[in-house]
Write a protein that holds these residues in place. Structure first.
Motif, short mmCIF file in Angstrom:
data_model
loop_
_atom_site.label_atom_id
_atom_site.label_comp_id
_atom_site.label_asym_id
_atom_site.label_seq_id
_atom_site.Cartn_x
_atom_site.Cartn_y
_atom_site.Cartn_z
N ALA A 176 2.43 1.65 -3.45
CA ALA A 176 1.45 2.11 -4.44
C ALA A 176 1.19 3.61 -4.29
CB ALA A 176 0.15 1.33 -4.30
N GLU A 177 1.10 4.08 -3.05
CA GLU A 177 0.86 5.51 -2.80
C GLU A 177 2.06 6.36 -3.21
OE1 GLU A 177 -2.02 7.40 -1.17
OE2 GLU A 177 -2.58 5.77 -2.51
N SER A 181 -5.29 1.69 -6.02
CA SER A 181 -4.10 1.90 -6.85
C SER A 181 -4.43 2.00 -8.33
CB SER A 181 -3.09 0.77 -6.62
OG SER A 181 -3.61 -0.47 -7.10
N SER A 235 3.20 6.11 -9.32
CA SER A 235 2.03 6.35 -10.15
C SER A 235 1.78 5.28 -11.20
CB SER A 235 2.16 7.71 -10.86
OG SER A 235 3.33 7.75 -11.66
N THR A 270 0.83 -1.21 0.00
CA THR A 270 0.00 0.00 0.00
C THR A 270 0.87 1.25 0.00
OG1 THR A 270 -1.72 -1.18 1.22
CG2 THR A 270 -1.83 1.22 1.22
N ARG A 327 -3.30 -1.59 -10.12
CA ARG A 327 -1.87 -1.87 -10.24
C ARG A 327 -1.40 -3.06 -9.41
NH1 ARG A 327 1.48 2.54 -8.50
NH2 ARG A 327 -0.25 3.77 -7.69
#
Length: 309
Positions: free
Chosen positions: A54-55, A88, A58, A51, A91
């Motif tokens: 993903a943050e 996401s 991009s 997580t 993704r």
């Protein structure tokens, strides 16, 4: 033949800022995905770590290689993965395994069942997860799981579900991957429950060729749709390939020739490694390669050349 792409398998970082920086660097270097294994010891917790990655990025895909089915309830895991994939923007690559490392089982205080039982349990769990991802509900009555639940949103962004990675070194597990996965990951044989000499001995080119044959036979008509992935155990960009292989062989049960031919070992100059990857894609069909995080910078010129960046 499918286009090349490359992922980095990462285990940990010193702190959150470093983890984010590593994920961003992978993206900058042209890697397709960040993948994390699922063990206790010095590994970061996978779902939270993915997580964060993903943050921090991009376009980088985030995934597991692989989550151990026995450590989690399948419906709860499916809900976590659905939320991550949704947040996401699709993704996630979802890698699922039957569990293999006995040390983890002992630490968690859960039974270390025979491989066949663990694979049966994983097969049921995957069926439950796929049904939930497709419908938001799951009803299943099997030998290992009984569920009847409608779970709240969100559903995954990817349809019908995030790409599923299943892999290993045994015929039973790879045959399951051929039937149920989108990405088949080729690895050593890990039935002993620990990394020992037998694991290394299972990394010969002959063994990988046999595994590829199992997948082709079990997949049938869906074989051409599969993406074939190979986990690299040793990745060294060095000027003297022969000397490096001799040094590795001095501490290995494999000969220099066996090491040189094995897909699990990528050693040499950028030119030599690119040639090896082209040859192995032609021979085995492996187009998706996973390298260890400590080697991602030195390996980046290979990524750049073979992905056409």
């Amino acid at each position: 033949m499918k286009q090349f792409r490359f992922a980095v398998q990462i285990r940990n970082a010193g702190h959150g800022k470093e983890w984010r920086a590593k994920a961003r660097r992978m993206e900058e270097l042209g890697y397709s995905a960040l993948l994390i294994p699922d063990h206790l010891s010095d590994h970061w917790a996978p779902l939270v770590s993915l997580t964060i990655a993903a943050e921090a990025t991009s376009s980088l895909k985030v995934g597991s290689l692989v989550l151990s089915n026995d450590y989690r309830n399948p419906l709860l895991l499916a809900k976590e993965i659905a939320a991550l994939d949704n947040a996401s923007d699709g993704r996630v690559e979802f890698g699922l395994g039957a569990g293999w490392k006995k040390e983890d089982y002992d630490s968690l205080g859960i039974p270390y069942d025979p491989p066949g039982v663990r694979i049966e349990r994983m097969t049921e769990a995957l069926a439950i997860m796929k049904e939930f991802w497709a419908t938001g509900a799951a009803k299943f009555d099997g030998d290992h799981y009984t569920v009847d639940a409608r779970i709240g949103p969100p559903l995954p962004k990817s349809t019908p579900h995030p790409p599923v990675i299943i892999g290993g070194g045994s015929r039973r597990l790879l045959s399951l991957a051929a039937r149920e996965a989108d990405i088949v990951s080729f690895n050593a044989r890990l039935t002993s429950g620990t990394i020992d000499l037998d694991v290394v001995k299972s990394m010969t080119a002959k063994a990988y060729a046999e595994r590829s044959g199992w997948v082709r036979k079990a997949a049938g008509d869906r074989f051409d749709a599969l993406e074939l992935q190979c986990l690299v155990v040793v990745c060294q960009v060095v000027p003297d390939r022969a000397e490096t292989f001799r040094n590795i062989a001095a501490h290995s049960p494999l000969t220099v020739e066996e090491l040189t031919e094995s897909p699990a070992f990528l050693v040499g100059t950028v030119d030599e490694i690119c040639t090896s990857l082209e040859e192995r894609r032609a021979e085995y069909g492996y187009s998706y390669w996973v390298v260890p995080e400590p080697d991602m910078e030195r390996f980046a010129p290979v990524v750049d050349r073979l992905t056409g960046r």
